[in-house]
Design an enzyme around this catalytic site. Sequence first.
Site, short mmCIF file in Angstrom:
data_model
loop_
_atom_site.label_atom_id
_atom_site.label_comp_id
_atom_site.label_asym_id
_atom_site.label_seq_id
_atom_site.Cartn_x
_atom_site.Cartn_y
_atom_site.Cartn_z
N GLU A 102 0.82 -1.21 0.00
CA GLU A 102 0.00 0.00 0.00
C GLU A 102 0.86 1.26 0.00
O GLU A 102 0.53 2.24 -0.66
CB GLU A 102 -0.95 0.00 1.20
N ASP A 149 -9.82 5.60 -2.77
CA ASP A 149 -8.65 6.06 -3.51
C ASP A 149 -9.13 6.67 -4.82
O ASP A 149 -10.32 6.85 -5.04
CB ASP A 149 -7.69 4.90 -3.76
N TYR A 156 -6.61 6.86 3.60
CA TYR A 156 -6.79 5.77 2.63
C TYR A 156 -6.05 4.50 3.08
O TYR A 156 -6.63 3.41 3.14
CB TYR A 156 -6.29 6.16 1.22
#
Length: 355
Positions: free
Chosen positions: A47, A148, A130
Site C-alpha cells: 500500500e 482512492d 486511505y
Amino acid sequence: MPVEPNLRQNVAALLLAHYDRHARSLPWRAPPGSRNLPDPYRVWLSEIMLQQTTVAAVIPYFDKFTTRWPTVAALAAADEAEVMAAWAGLGYYARARNLIACARAVTQDHEGRFPDTEEGLRALPGIGAYTAAAIAAIAFQRRAVVVDANVERVVSRLFALETPLPASRPLIREAADAITPQARAGDFAQAMMDLGSSLCVPRNPQCLLCPLRSCCAAHREGRAEAYPVKAPKKDKPHRLGLVWWLERLDGHVWIERRADTRMLGGMAGLPDSGWDKGIARDAPPVAGEWVVLNRPVEHVFTHFRLTLTVQRLRVPAEAAPESPGQWWPLDRIGEAGLPTLFAKVARAVMKAGDD
DNA sequence: AATCCGTGGAA
DNA sequence: TTTCCAAGGAT
C-alpha cells in the site's frame, strides 16, 4: 445522497461476484481460494509503494524489498541508506523515510505487529486515511470505507456526481460508505480498485463489460467518460538549475546525501544549486575550470519543469571537497541509489564523453 | 485548504 | 509533443 436501499446490496453483490472470477493475481495478495489471510507486513508495504504509483512500477520493487527484508523486524533493523537506495527510482521519497520510521515504530512500540484498527494504523508515519482503511480491510477483515482515486472515479460515475473534484470528496465518501458491504470489505475495496484500473478507466471506459453497468447513472446517461468532473489544474512553472559533476581522474564521482527537508530528501545526489526553492549553494563544491555540457538535462516533476545545466570538472586523485560526501566509483554508478533526475545527469555525462 | 512531493506509461 | 494520471500523505 439518497441511495436506494437495495442498491447497496446490488453493487456489492455484483462487484464481488465479478471479483471472484476476475481478480488480478498480485504478489501481495493471498493466492485465490487460499484460506490464509494476507501478511499485514506485505499488505502495508504494497500500500505504501502503491501510493500514486502504478502496479507495474511497484511489482519489481515489492519483490526486491520482500526478498531482502522479509519481515517488518528485518526492515526495521535495516541500514537507512540501503533502504533509500533500494527505493531509488520509485519516487515520492518521503514514503521511504516514513517506511523506515513506521517499521521501527511497529517493531519498538507495537511488539512487531501492525495495529488492526484504522485508528491505530492512522497514527503511524506514512499511513493516512486511505492506507489505514485499506490495511484494516484487506489485512484484518475490518469493515472500512476505502477511497482512492479508483473509487473516486467509479463512485462519481455510479452516481453521476456533477460536483467537481476535489470539492466532491465528502459526497464521494458518503456514497462509498453506502455501497460498502459489512462483510468482505477488503475484497470489496480491492474489487473497486481492480474495476477502476481495468474497465472503469479514465478514458474510453469499457461499460459493456462492466458488472455494475445496470446500477450506473453515468452509463445510463451514456457519458461515463465525463466523470469525474475535475477542477481545472494550474500550469507548471519552469525552473532552471545547475548541477556539478565532479570527477576524479581515477574514475570516481562526488556524491552527497541530500537533506531530508529538500526535494529528493534523504537520497544520494550530485551537488547542485538551489533549484528546489531555496537554499542549497551558489558555488561549485571546489573551485576550478568547470566545463558546461552542451546538452542540459530536462526533467518534469509533479509541479514544475526543470532544466538542469551540467558542469563538469576533473580533478587529481588527491583532491577532495570540504563538504560532506563521498567518492563513488563510476563503474558502479548504477548502485549509487541516485533518484532518476541525477541518474539522467550521469547518463548525460557518460554520453558526452570527452567533448 | 492549498501546496508540495517523482516517475514512467499511455494515448 | 503534450497531457493525463496512478492503491496519497504531510504540512
